[in-house]
Design a protein around this motif. Structure first.
Motif, short mmCIF file in Angstrom:
data_model
loop_
_atom_site.label_atom_id
_atom_site.label_comp_id
_atom_site.label_asym_id
_atom_site.label_seq_id
_atom_site.Cartn_x
_atom_site.Cartn_y
_atom_site.Cartn_z
N LEU A 168 35.13 -93.40 87.37
CA LEU A 168 36.07 -92.34 87.70
C LEU A 168 35.63 -91.02 87.04
O LEU A 168 35.66 -89.96 87.67
N GLU A 169 35.20 -91.09 85.80
CA GLU A 169 34.78 -89.89 85.07
C GLU A 169 33.52 -89.26 85.65
O GLU A 169 33.34 -88.05 85.57
N ASN A 170 32.64 -90.06 86.23
CA ASN A 170 31.42 -89.50 86.83
C ASN A 170 31.73 -88.55 87.98
O ASN A 170 30.96 -87.64 88.25
N ALA A 171 32.85 -88.78 88.65
CA ALA A 171 33.24 -87.92 89.78
C ALA A 171 34.27 -86.86 89.37
O ALA A 171 34.69 -86.07 90.21
N ASN A 172 34.64 -86.82 88.11
CA ASN A 172 35.69 -85.93 87.64
C ASN A 172 35.16 -84.50 87.46
O ASN A 172 34.20 -84.28 86.74
N ASN A 173 35.84 -83.53 88.10
CA ASN A 173 35.43 -82.12 87.96
C ASN A 173 36.52 -81.21 87.41
O ASN A 173 36.21 -80.13 86.94
N ASN A 174 37.78 -81.63 87.48
CA ASN A 174 38.82 -80.69 87.07
C ASN A 174 40.11 -81.36 86.60
O ASN A 174 41.18 -80.78 86.72
N LYS A 175 40.01 -82.56 86.05
CA LYS A 175 41.19 -83.24 85.54
C LYS A 175 40.89 -83.90 84.21
O LYS A 175 39.76 -84.24 83.92
N ILE A 176 41.95 -84.08 83.44
CA ILE A 176 41.86 -84.86 82.22
C ILE A 176 42.63 -86.15 82.49
O ILE A 176 43.83 -86.10 82.78
N TYR A 177 41.94 -87.28 82.42
CA TYR A 177 42.58 -88.58 82.56
C TYR A 177 42.78 -89.13 81.16
O TYR A 177 41.82 -89.31 80.41
N GLY B 280 37.24 -79.13 74.52
CA GLY B 280 36.86 -77.74 74.64
C GLY B 280 35.70 -77.38 73.74
O GLY B 280 35.27 -78.17 72.90
N PRO B 281 35.16 -76.18 73.90
CA PRO B 281 34.00 -75.77 73.11
C PRO B 281 34.30 -75.65 71.61
O PRO B 281 33.41 -75.72 70.79
N GLU B 282 35.57 -75.49 71.26
CA GLU B 282 35.92 -75.36 69.84
C GLU B 282 36.09 -76.71 69.15
O GLU B 282 36.39 -76.78 67.96
N ASN B 283 35.86 -77.80 69.88
CA ASN B 283 35.96 -79.15 69.32
C ASN B 283 37.27 -79.38 68.56
O ASN B 283 37.28 -79.70 67.39
N VAL C 15 46.09 -84.72 83.91
CA VAL C 15 46.36 -83.33 83.58
C VAL C 15 45.38 -82.43 84.32
O VAL C 15 44.17 -82.72 84.36
N GLN C 16 45.89 -81.36 84.91
CA GLN C 16 45.04 -80.40 85.63
C GLN C 16 44.39 -79.44 84.64
O GLN C 16 45.03 -78.99 83.69
N VAL C 17 43.10 -79.13 84.85
CA VAL C 17 42.41 -78.13 84.04
C VAL C 17 41.68 -77.17 84.97
O VAL C 17 41.36 -77.50 86.11
N GLU C 18 41.43 -75.98 84.47
CA GLU C 18 40.65 -75.00 85.23
C GLU C 18 39.18 -75.41 85.20
O GLU C 18 38.63 -75.67 84.13
N PRO C 19 38.51 -75.46 86.35
CA PRO C 19 37.10 -75.85 86.37
C PRO C 19 36.20 -74.71 85.90
O PRO C 19 35.62 -73.98 86.69
N LYS C 20 36.10 -74.55 84.58
CA LYS C 20 35.32 -73.43 84.03
C LYS C 20 34.00 -73.89 83.40
O LYS C 20 33.27 -73.09 82.85
N TYR C 21 33.69 -75.18 83.49
CA TYR C 21 32.46 -75.71 82.91
C TYR C 21 31.53 -76.20 84.00
O TYR C 21 31.97 -76.63 85.05
N THR C 22 30.23 -76.18 83.71
CA THR C 22 29.24 -76.71 84.64
C THR C 22 28.88 -78.13 84.22
O THR C 22 29.11 -78.50 83.06
N PRO C 23 28.30 -78.93 85.11
CA PRO C 23 27.85 -80.28 84.71
C PRO C 23 26.86 -80.22 83.55
O PRO C 23 26.82 -81.11 82.72
N GLY C 24 26.07 -79.17 83.48
CA GLY C 24 25.13 -79.01 82.37
C GLY C 24 25.82 -78.83 81.03
O GLY C 24 25.31 -79.27 79.99
N ASP C 25 26.99 -78.18 81.04
CA ASP C 25 27.76 -78.00 79.80
C ASP C 25 28.17 -79.36 79.24
O ASP C 25 28.07 -79.60 78.05
N PHE C 26 28.66 -80.23 80.12
CA PHE C 26 29.06 -81.56 79.68
C PHE C 26 27.87 -82.34 79.15
O PHE C 26 27.94 -82.97 78.09
N ALA C 27 26.75 -82.30 79.87
CA ALA C 27 25.56 -83.05 79.45
C ALA C 27 25.07 -82.58 78.08
O ALA C 27 24.73 -83.41 77.23
N ALA C 28 25.06 -81.28 77.84
CA ALA C 28 24.62 -80.75 76.55
C ALA C 28 25.58 -81.16 75.43
O ALA C 28 25.16 -81.51 74.33
#
Length: 177
Positions: free
Chosen positions: A9-18, A38-41, A86-99
């Motif tokens: 499910l998470e592999n296809a997730n782009n804009n939600k928090i489960y 988030g970026p502030e950990n 939970v709905q989130v704004e899609p402000k991150y790229t897949p590369g952000d998650f990978a890094a």
């Protein structure tokens, strides 16, 4: 849900928090953990190898009692006893998650770590060390240890562990093992 189902499910997730209720905690995995943290950990991510998934999975959690501090009520799309979306704004790229995921050190339970210190000296549960592994352990520990979120005592213990690894590496170079 199983860990494998959550991972898929998470592999296809782009804009939600489960979020999944586990005891008295809400837990998020992979991209949901990234979006929640988030970026502030704000929360401390933990990366563990999950056999059923076949790779490392990152998770974060928080007590149910502090849910209002972590999740805005207006953002909740679906709420069940054991799951929340939970709905989130899609402000991150897949590369952000990978890094972000790559930067988190893999958590290895103490029973699975190579022996160090007194155990190594006595030969208990000890295998010949690989210097690269020792250096990688130091790097992984440093990457995964956020000084700002730990007590001075925890920082001292981490430093002591790093010193033990360094002594082990040095003794290999000196031919003492």
């Amino acid at each position: 849900m199983t860990q494998k189902e959550i991972y898929d499910l998470e592999n296809a997730n782009n804009n939600k928090i489960y979020l999944y209720r586990e005891g008295i905690f809400w837990k998020a995995y992979e991209r949901s953990a990234f979006y929640l943290t988030g970026p502030e950990n704000r929360l401390k991510p933990i990366k563990k190898f999950i056999k059923s998934v076949g790779e490392a999975v990152v998770s974060v959690g928080f007590p149910c009692a502090v849910e209002e501090k972590q999740i805005a009520k207006g953002d909740v799309l679906q709420r069940e006893e054991k799951r929340m979306v939970v709905q989130v704004e899609p402000k991150y790229t897949p590369g952000d998650f990978a890094a972000w995921k790559e930067a988190i050190a893999l958590h290895i339970p103490a029973r699975e770590r190579p022996a160090t210190g007194k155990e190594a000296a006595s030969g208990a549960a000890y295998a010949a060390p690989d210097n690269r592994m020792g250096v990688e352990r130091i790097i992984a520990t440093l990457r995964g240890f956020n000084v700002e979120s730990h007590t001075p005592l925890e920082c001292m213990l981490c430093l002591s562990e790093l010193r033990g690894i360094a002594v082990e590496i040095q003794s290999v170079y000196d031919g003492q093992l």
